[in-house]
Design an enzyme around this catalytic site. Structure first.
Site, mmCIF file in Angstrom:
data_model
loop_
_atom_site.group_PDB
_atom_site.id
_atom_site.type_symbol
_atom_site.label_atom_id
_atom_site.label_comp_id
_atom_site.label_asym_id
_atom_site.label_seq_id
_atom_site.Cartn_x
_atom_site.Cartn_y
_atom_site.Cartn_z
ATOM 1 C CB SER A 1 36.556 36.616 27.064
ATOM 2 O OG SER A 1 36.060 36.530 28.371
ATOM 3 C CG ASN A 2 38.389 37.507 32.344
ATOM 4 O OD1 ASN A 2 38.257 38.661 32.732
ATOM 5 N ND2 ASN A 2 37.443 36.579 32.477
ATOM 6 N NE ARG B 1 44.405 19.979 44.124
ATOM 7 C CZ ARG B 1 43.437 19.976 43.205
ATOM 8 N NH1 ARG B 1 43.556 20.728 42.127
ATOM 9 N NH2 ARG B 1 42.360 19.244 43.364
ATOM 10 N NE ARG C 1 45.384 21.419 37.596
ATOM 11 C CZ ARG C 1 45.310 20.120 37.833
ATOM 12 N NH1 ARG C 1 44.535 19.353 37.100
ATOM 13 N NH2 ARG C 1 46.025 19.579 38.805
ATOM 14 C CG ASN D 1 40.688 32.968 40.289
ATOM 15 O OD1 ASN D 1 40.757 32.739 39.074
ATOM 16 N ND2 ASN D 1 39.671 32.549 41.025
ATOM 17 C CG HIS E 1 34.652 33.459 41.629
ATOM 18 N ND1 HIS E 1 34.656 32.153 41.182
ATOM 19 C CD2 HIS E 1 33.487 33.622 42.290
ATOM 20 C CE1 HIS E 1 33.541 31.566 41.569
ATOM 21 N NE2 HIS E 1 32.820 32.425 42.246
ATOM 22 C CD GLU F 1 47.104 26.959 51.162
ATOM 23 O OE1 GLU F 1 47.412 27.976 50.494
ATOM 24 O OE2 GLU F 1 47.509 26.760 52.307
ATOM 25 C CD GLU G 1 34.258 37.556 34.862
ATOM 26 O OE1 GLU G 1 35.290 36.985 34.458
ATOM 27 O OE2 GLU G 1 33.162 36.969 34.953
HETATM 28 C C1 GRF Z 1 35.117 33.928 33.841
HETATM 29 O O1 GRF Z 1 33.764 34.103 34.147
HETATM 30 C C2 GRF Z 1 35.955 33.963 35.093
HETATM 31 O O2 GRF Z 1 35.442 34.824 36.081
HETATM 32 C C3 GRF Z 1 35.890 32.539 35.570
HETATM 33 O O3 GRF Z 1 35.908 31.764 34.399
HETATM 34 C C4 GRF Z 1 35.412 32.534 33.306
HETATM 35 C C5 GRF Z 1 36.479 32.544 32.270
HETATM 36 O O4 GRF Z 1 36.065 33.171 31.088
HETATM 37 N N1 GRF Z 1 36.970 32.258 36.481
HETATM 38 P P1 GRF Z 1 37.126 33.482 29.951
HETATM 39 O O5 GRF Z 1 37.796 32.152 29.604
HETATM 40 O O6 GRF Z 1 38.113 34.484 30.502
HETATM 41 O O7 GRF Z 1 36.343 34.029 28.808
#
Ligand code: GRF
Length: 200
Positions: A13-14, A64, A90, A106, A108, A141, A173
């Site tokens: 979704s992001n 990794r 990851r 990233n 979060h 890292e 987000e």
């Molecule tokens: C989100 O809550 C993001 O903050 C976290 O993982 C989730 C990913 O959601 N890192 P999506 O796959 O973007 O819907």
């Protein structure tokens, strides 16, 4: 035009919010490639449906750095300027970070440094905090640890469940990831130690 590389492992979704922002001209960059480490990630399917170059580089069975070398190679082939982790489950290696210094973001779902790692919304509910939210940060890292670009706070309500809280955070987000990417692609910030400050 700067090029984004999106890395994801799941729903995406992001990624979709970013793709919408690119389509609407709210981000001054283009999405050059979408990579998933999971073959059946919904986000990968969505990306293909929308006509993006989207591919799986399976992580299973690779160390990794061994894995990251494959991803970095693909990102470089596509001339990616900024790597956006969007639900990419990851840790990235020091090698990856070194290849894209200050060029990996990233998102979060907590107000870092509170509640890093998995199930951040569950952690926030369990702890009993009255506010949580989300953070876009540069990636190093260590887990969910690099300099913070943007945060958004949301209240935690007495009747919240993990689902209701996650949904409230997720809509923020989607908003702040676009903002954060613009700060970087438009060269509007610099990093001073742990602090990210505006250059203008
Ligand atoms: C989100 O809550 C993001 O903050 C976290 O993982 C989730 C990913 O959601 N890192 P999506 O796959 O973007 O819907």
């Amino acid at each position: 035009m700067k090029k984004l590389g999106i890395l994801l492992s799941g729903r995406g979704s992001n990624f979709e919010a970013l793709a919408d922002s690119v389509d609407a001209g709210r981000i001054n960059a283009e999405i050059a490639i979408v990579i998933s480490n999971k073959p059946n990630a919904q986000g990968l399917e969505r990306a293909r449906e929308r006509g993006f170059e989207a591919e799986c580089i399976p992580s299973r069975g690779f160390g990794r750095e061994e894995y990251d070398r494959q991803v970095v190679q693909r990102l470089k082939e596509k001339c990616v300027d900024l790597v956006c982790l969007a639900g990419f489950m990851r840790l990235v290696s020091a090698y990856f970070v070194g290849e894209f210094p200050e060029r990996i973001l990233n998102i979060h779902p907590s107000l870092l440094p509170s509640f890093p790692g998995l199930d951040a919304q569950h952690q926030a509910l369990e702890h009993g905090v009255k506010f949580s939210g989300c953070t876009v940060h540069f990636v190093d890292e260590n887990l969910d640890a690099g300099p913070i670009l943007i945060q958004a706070a949301v209240p935690i309500l007495d009747n919240d469940t993990e689902e209701s809280l996650s949904a409230r955070i997720l809509s923020q987000e989607h908003r702040i990831y676009t903002e954060a990417i613009n700060l970087v692609v438009d060269d509007k910030i610099r990093i001073e130690g742990r602090r990210v400050v505006r250059t203008l």
